[in-house]
Design an enzyme around this catalytic site. Structure first.
Site: not given
Ligand code: ADP
Length: 653
Positions: A116, A200, A235, A291
């Site tokens: 990431k 972040e 999440h 994917r």
């Molecule tokens: P993973 O790869 O583990 O699925 P992601 O980066 O895709 O992680 O994030 C998963 C979820 O976490 C997102 O869909 C969102 O709901 C929450 N999330 C991610 N980043 C943020 C953020 N900066 N602020 C609030 N919620 C977040």
């Protein structure tokens, strides 16, 4: 086009890929672990090869074993599905080296988007908007803490190698940061073998909106529009829909362009998803999944396309079947993920055998299990995806509720009551929700309220009818003496049942009624009850559908989407030993003792964490139900423990 496709995956996604491959006239080759020898994907494929024991690292993650299966079977291409090796650049390279087509992007694109942190650096260069944050190389506490301080709390710590919501921690204040960092790193290390993190800004009311992109080897890239995946727990997505409620043409266009720019920046080929977090009109890049996604069916529904077919055509070198202006959106689609998990226990996966499984008819169902199959701790506990498609969102929601009402699962805990509550919840129906919806509405976890009366009656009828049937089998069926029903000379026959439901025992007196029914009396009220047909019960004239699955002394009455677990009690049995229960801390699920936080003789407070169990790559803290002293430790740190094992014994204070 190649003619033999190996599917390096299992479960619903393997089944889904096989369906399209077969329609396209390809021969399909499944691979399986020992645990999956009789799984549905194995039954569906033309041939299947064993690749090792149950644990993914010994089977579905073993590159060599999968390539060997491809060699033996003469496969020309490998579809990795999602999860497992789907985003493993080394696997994509190994396929190429073995002369096989990897159905996915080039290894360099997988690598570029794999971390990431690195992906964010790349996206910043490509002009794709990011959430304010730190995604640098330095990983020491002072650097990360000062980054967090300057971003401003709350912040989110994420595993750079993350996925599936693992290795993620929300931090509310500077003092909580060190402990949260440690937790995120530990989870990241155990889940991904890589403890690098990024920090972040944590957005408090965001939506998760992602764009499905497709690119071919001829330089064309298109957007297949957005999916809203904001309904999440831990999440992780549980409901996804397309299009996103409230999406404007301007924002869709801007997000589509940003996603295409992201894909172009890494010379992307194939199906990919660019995930954004959106608040108001602004959106920020989160990550790109290189994917097919779990939730791709909603995009298929609104575009009328088969994304697996597109993947296979592109892998074979064909150009994209359609150009951007030939693509359009038809109606509204919603997908829900039915999981074997317990919402009341922080969505901990629930393992067990699906003794009863009824999925709705008339809608798309993507599933990889059948009744009688087992949900094991080795794999994802998803039972099925239910996908509805209707002319508009309101109609899609109505269909979804109907479909969920027809769904029945017995044998494991499921999130079905939560899904049903969500489908009719005003905050969801209103379309203005964000990712915090479930956390903000704890009442959603209570499930649907149903009257226990009908459940009790259905269970009682099942017991009574089973008894009267078994009574007429041996000996002379017409002799009253061989009957085990309530017949007594010169007395009105009756039977008494003691049924325990939700912790309460009800005494039910039953007298046979005309037409095969029963008069049932409990709490001084007499009811008339009939079992009319397979799943039709009648209590005092009100008919209802219920399914009763009996595994004596336990019966599960499935009613209105809720499972009522009812146990027949023998009133003459000695009471359970009083000592058992209170101070015993039992493993609720098979797992590994990740941390043992107490020692023999320690005094513990109510709610204190005694140990952390790692199960299905999640950390589950086990706490003291009451204050006391640690009388005995029955496990050691690092030990694998089975379900139902006593781990710690407490002497109540
Ligand atoms: P993973 O790869 O583990 O699925 P992601 O980066 O895709 O992680 O994030 C998963 C979820 O976490 C997102 O869909 C969102 O709901 C929450 N999330 C991610 N980043 C943020 C953020 N900066 N602020 C609030 N919620 C977040």
């Amino acid at each position: 086009m190649f003619t033999k496709l190996l599917i390096a995956n299992r479960g619903e996604i393997a089944c889904r890929i096989i369906r399209t491959a077969r329609r396209m006239g390809l021969r399909t080759i499944a691979v399986h672990s020992d645990a999956d020898a009789n799984a549905q994907h194995v039954a569906m494929a033309d041939v299947a090869h064993r690749i090792g024991p149950a644990a993914p690292r010994d089977s579905y993650l073993r590159i060599e074993a999968i390539l060997e299966a491809a060699r033996i079977s003469g496969a020309q291409a490998i579809h990795p599905g999602y999860g497992f090796l789907s985003e493993n650049a080394a696997f994509a390279e190994a396929c190429a080296a073995a002369g096989l087509i990897f159905v996915g992007p080039p290894p360099a694109a997988i690598r570029a988007m794999g971390g990431k942190s690195q992906a964010k650096a790349l996206m910043a260069e490509a002009g794709v908007p990011l959430v304010p944050g730190y995604h640098g190389e330095a990983q020491d506490l002072p650097t990360l803490q000062s980054a967090a301080d300057s971003i401003g709390y709350p912040v989110l710590i994420k595993a750079s190698a993350g996925g599936g919501g693992k290795g993620m921690r929300v931090v509310e204040s500077a003092t909580d940061f060190p402990a949260a960092l440690e937790g995120a790193q530990r989870e990241a290390r155990s889940s991904f073998g890589d403890d690098r993190v990024l920090v972040e800004k944590y957005l408090t009311r965001p939506r998760h909106i992602e764009i499905q992109v497709f690119a071919d080897t001829h330089g064309n890239t298109v957007s297949l529009f957005e999916r809203d995946c904001s309904i999440q727990r831990r999440h992780q997505k549980i409901i996804e829909e397309a299009p996103a409620p409230g999406m404007t043409t301007t924002m869709r266009h801007a997000m589509g362009e940003a996603a295409i720019a992201a894909a172009r920046a890494v010379n992307y080929v194939g199906a990919g998803t660019v995930e954004f977090i959106a608040e108001g009109d602004s959106f920020h890049f989160m990550e790109m999944n290189t994917r097919l996604q779990v939730e791709h069916p909603v995009t298929e529904a609104i575009t009328g396309l088969d994304l697996v077919e597109w993947q296979l055509r592109i892998a074979a070198g064909e150009p994209l079947p359609l150009t951007q202006n030939q693509l359009g959106i038809q109606g509204h689609a919603i997908e829900v993920r039915l999981y074997a998990e317990d919402p009341a226990r922080n969505f901990l996966p629930s393992v067990g055998t699906l003794s009863h499984l009824k999925l709705p008819e008339g809608i798309r169902i993507d599933s990889g299990v059948r009744p009688g199959d087992t949900i094991t701790p080795d794999y994802d506990p998803m039972i099925a995806k239910l996908i509805v498609h209707a002319p508009d969102r309101r109609a899609a929601l109505a269909r979804l509720s109907q479909a969920l009402a027809q769904t029945e699962v017995v044998g494991v805990q499921t999130n079905l009551p939560l899904l049903r509550a969500l489908a009719t919840h005003p905050a969801f129906a209103g379309g203005t929700f964000d990712t915090g919806l479930i956390a903000r509405h704890p009442e959603l976890l209570d499930g649907t309220a149903t009257t226990p009366d009908l459940a009790l009656a259905a269970a009682a009828l099942t017991i009574l009818n089973t008894r009267s049937q078994s009574a007429i089998i041996p000996g002379d069926p017409h002799s009253p003496w061989s009957a085990q029903d309530s017949w007594r000379p010169n007395l009105p026959g009756h039977q008494t049942l003691f049924l325990r439901h939700q912790g309460e025992t009800t005494e039910i007196t039953a007298h046979p009624a005309p037409n095969g029914g029963w008069y049932l009396e409990w709490d001084s009220i007499q009811h008339t009850a009939h079992h009319d047909a397979a799943s039709l019960y009648r209590l005092d004239g009100t008919a209802a559908r219920a399914t009763v699955i009996a595994a004596p002394p336990r019966l599960t009455a499935v009613l209105d989407g809720a499972n009522h677990i009812i146990e027949e009690i023998d009133p003459h049995a000695p009471p359970e030993a009083a000592s058992a229960g209170a101070g015993r801390v039992i493993s609720p699920i098979p797992g590994r003792v990740a941390r043992l936080l107490v020692q023999q003789g320690d005094t513990v407070a109510k709610g204190q964490t005694l140990l952390v169990l790692e199960a299905m790559k999640m950390e589950l803290p086990l706490t003291a139900a009451a204050p006391g002293t640690v009388a005995a430790l029955r496990c050691a740190e690092g030990e694998m423990v089975a379900e139902g094992i006593e781990l710690v014994l407490l002497d109540p204070a």
